[in-house]
Write a protein that holds these residues in place. Structure first.
Motif, mmCIF file in Angstrom:
data_model
loop_
_atom_site.group_PDB
_atom_site.id
_atom_site.type_symbol
_atom_site.label_atom_id
_atom_site.label_comp_id
_atom_site.label_asym_id
_atom_site.label_seq_id
_atom_site.Cartn_x
_atom_site.Cartn_y
_atom_site.Cartn_z
ATOM 1 N N LEU A 255 1.984 9.651 -6.127
ATOM 2 C CA LEU A 255 2.645 10.749 -6.080
ATOM 3 C C LEU A 255 3.389 10.984 -7.687
ATOM 4 O O LEU A 255 3.521 12.144 -7.937
ATOM 5 N N THR A 256 3.871 9.949 -8.002
ATOM 6 C CA THR A 256 4.651 9.917 -9.322
ATOM 7 C C THR A 256 3.767 9.987 -10.322
ATOM 8 O O THR A 256 3.820 11.190 -11.407
ATOM 9 N N LEU A 257 2.406 9.605 -10.299
ATOM 10 C CA LEU A 257 1.284 9.895 -11.285
ATOM 11 C C LEU A 257 0.911 11.112 -11.321
ATOM 12 O O LEU A 257 0.753 12.012 -12.272
ATOM 13 N N MET A 258 0.805 11.937 -10.086
ATOM 14 C CA MET A 258 0.594 13.222 -9.922
ATOM 15 C C MET A 258 1.439 14.276 -10.470
ATOM 16 O O MET A 258 1.035 15.209 -11.324
ATOM 17 N N THR A 259 2.733 13.883 -10.384
ATOM 18 C CA THR A 259 3.906 14.743 -10.967
ATOM 19 C C THR A 259 3.698 14.459 -12.563
ATOM 20 O O THR A 259 3.990 15.721 -13.190
ATOM 21 N N ILE B 6 3.279 17.749 -15.375
ATOM 22 C CA ILE B 6 4.440 17.789 -16.367
ATOM 23 C C ILE B 6 3.340 17.785 -17.693
ATOM 24 O O ILE B 6 3.778 18.687 -18.390
ATOM 25 N N ILE B 7 2.571 17.024 -17.946
ATOM 26 C CA ILE B 7 1.763 16.810 -19.107
ATOM 27 C C ILE B 7 0.842 17.785 -19.346
ATOM 28 O O ILE B 7 0.570 18.238 -20.402
ATOM 29 N N GLY B 8 0.412 18.336 -18.320
ATOM 30 C CA GLY B 8 -0.699 19.498 -18.303
ATOM 31 C C GLY B 8 -2.013 18.964 -18.151
ATOM 32 O O GLY B 8 -3.045 19.866 -18.422
ATOM 33 N N ILE B 9 -2.211 17.829 -17.654
ATOM 34 C CA ILE B 9 -3.720 17.350 -17.121
ATOM 35 C C ILE B 9 -4.363 18.221 -15.890
ATOM 36 O O ILE B 9 -5.502 18.343 -16.104
ATOM 37 N N GLN B 10 -3.594 18.552 -15.186
ATOM 38 C CA GLN B 10 -4.051 19.516 -14.198
ATOM 39 C C GLN B 10 -2.714 20.092 -13.350
ATOM 40 O O GLN B 10 -1.779 19.476 -13.304
ATOM 41 N N VAL B 11 -2.948 21.440 -13.186
ATOM 42 C CA VAL B 11 -2.111 22.075 -12.489
ATOM 43 C C VAL B 11 -2.199 22.085 -11.118
ATOM 44 O O VAL B 11 -3.435 22.177 -10.599
ATOM 45 N N TYR C 230 0.927 -1.265 -0.017
ATOM 46 C CA TYR C 230 0.060 0.018 0.006
ATOM 47 C C TYR C 230 0.809 1.334 -0.037
ATOM 48 O O TYR C 230 0.473 1.968 -0.744
ATOM 49 N N LEU C 231 1.914 1.413 0.687
ATOM 50 C CA LEU C 231 2.908 2.497 0.813
ATOM 51 C C LEU C 231 3.494 2.719 -0.596
ATOM 52 O O LEU C 231 3.690 3.696 -0.919
ATOM 53 N N LYS C 232 3.922 1.751 -1.194
ATOM 54 C CA LYS C 232 4.298 1.549 -2.501
ATOM 55 C C LYS C 232 3.404 2.240 -3.518
ATOM 56 O O LYS C 232 3.741 3.067 -4.209
ATOM 57 N N PHE C 233 2.112 1.946 -3.281
ATOM 58 C CA PHE C 233 1.091 2.368 -4.005
ATOM 59 C C PHE C 233 0.911 3.964 -3.919
ATOM 60 O O PHE C 233 0.790 4.703 -4.999
#
Length: 392
Positions: A352-356, A360-365, A344-347
């Motif tokens: 957080l990586t997906l959020m980054t 970067i891609i611009g899906i959400q600021v 779960y912690l790894k998840f």
């Protein structure tokens, strides 16, 4: 409220006294007033209003679609749910002017190129709108507010379709960028907006949708004309009625989000480093972090699914403010949690990586003020993975 009702009574009495019709004289003038930004979050985006001036009839009134109905039942609940009705307001121009001058906010006026019949239609429209049974409307920050109402009313009463041309130096932007231009990015207002509003406001607004901001009403009206006759501009005269006085700006960095969250992040990182050195864990810190992130996640979900706000949908702040963290608190209270808890912690680290990547891609600021806290969260999650793996 009593003053406004008295004003309406006097107005109708004056217009109907001695059998006089409710008509404006040929000398009547209709203007759009654009108020500059104020100094609070509520006033940061400016304001718009109509001015009806007729010295023959002794009329000089301001109508604006931006009045809170504080007498509404469950006011704060409805406000949070996006179900609060706003009201059209009515003031004497002198009172309206003095109010914004006292707030040191710029006032600009644009006289509209309307025929006598269009002026009368607009005046009748506003008077009818001000009646108690018609005053309320369901406010929407992006699509139905004090600025869009000005545009919509003018289009409704105009005898000819209006062509809104792209102003000079216009640059299409997202809704969030347009909001950010009126706020300091490193401010609590910006953080609150960026946490509460989802990726739906990260799409580019159409040229027409840019007019949800009063300053863009001013710009688009200045460039508008009649479709049937491009030589007939919508605005025939513009003026600055009052120019705000420049005042020294305070730095305020010490109390800013980056400063406060930076300090909190340093505390988290210090405790994490100490735990790493001493090969121990401070469970109270983990309980606090999981509680806060989980509760913020609940708040975001409620804004998304339990309200009528159009801007709170598809909010990927849930990638760091993960609701299930609340359920995981009992595992943090154990010396040796379940084996699946490490997964779960790894998840959480993956989220957080997906959020980054979304950023970067611009899906959400996301809010820049949260960056120190997010870095500290990632470091704490990595430490917890290391700590529990070492115990095994």
């Amino acid at each position: 409220m009593r003053k406004q009702l008295f004003l309406l009574f006097i107005l109708f009495t004056a217009l109907t006294a001695a059998g006089q019709p409710k008509t404006l004289s040929p000398e009547a003038e209709v203007s759009v007033l654009t108020i500059g930004p104020g100094y609070t979050l509520n006033d940061a985006f400016g304001h718009s209003a109509f001015r009806i001036k007729d010295h023959i009839r002794g009329i000089d009134l301001v109508f604006n679609y931006g009045v809170y109905d504080f007498n509404a039942p469950n006011f704060y609940l409805k406000f949070a749910q996006g179900k609060l009705n706003y009201l059209i307001g009515l003031d004497y121009y002198e009172d309206f002017y003095e109010s914004y001058v006292s707030q040191n906010r710029t006032i600009r006026a644009q006289v509209l190129n309307l025929s006598p019949s269009e002026k009368q239609q607009l005046f009748d429209y506003l008077l009818n709108n001000y009646r108690p049974e018609n005053r309320a409307y369901l406010y929407d920050f992006f699509y139905d507010n004090c600025a869009t109402k000005i545009r919509d009313v003018v289009e409704d009463i105009s005898d000819h379709p209006i062509a809104f041309h792209i102003p000079e130096d216009f640059e299409a932007k997202t809704f969030r960028t347009l909001i950010h231009e009126h706020l300091k990015l490193n401010s609590w207002g910006a953080v609150g907006i960026d946490v509460a509003l989802g990726s739906v406001i990260d799409r580019e607004a159409s040229t027409y949708e840019h007019m949800f901001l009063p300053e863009n009403i001013y710009r688009f009206f200045a460039a508008a004309d009649m479709q049937s006759d491009p030589d007939q501009a919508l605005v025939i005269a513009s003026s600055v009625v009052f120019e705000k006085l420049e005042q020294p700006k305070s730095n305020g960095f010490i109390s800013s989000p980056l400063s406060i969250f930076g300090l909190i992040a340093c505390i988290i990182l210090f405790i994490t480093y100490r735990d790493f050195q001493q090969k121990q864990r401070s469970p109270w810190l983990d309980v606090i972090l999981f509680s806060i992130t989980g509760l913020v996640g609940v708040f975001i979900l409620l804004l998304w699914f339990a309200t009528d706000h159009t801007g709170t949908h598809q909010n990927y702040n849930l990638l760091w403010a993960f609701v299930l963290n609340l359920i995981m608190i009992p595992q943090l209270l154990k010396t040796q949690p379940k084996s699946w808890f490490v997964k779960y912690l790894k998840f959480l680290i993956i989220l957080l990586t997906l959020m980054t990547l979304h950023w970067i891609i611009g899906i959400q600021v996301f809010a820049i003020g949260l960056i120190p806290l997010l870095i500290a969260l990632a470091c704490r999650y990595l430490f917890l993975v290391y700590h529990y793996n070492r115990l095994n």
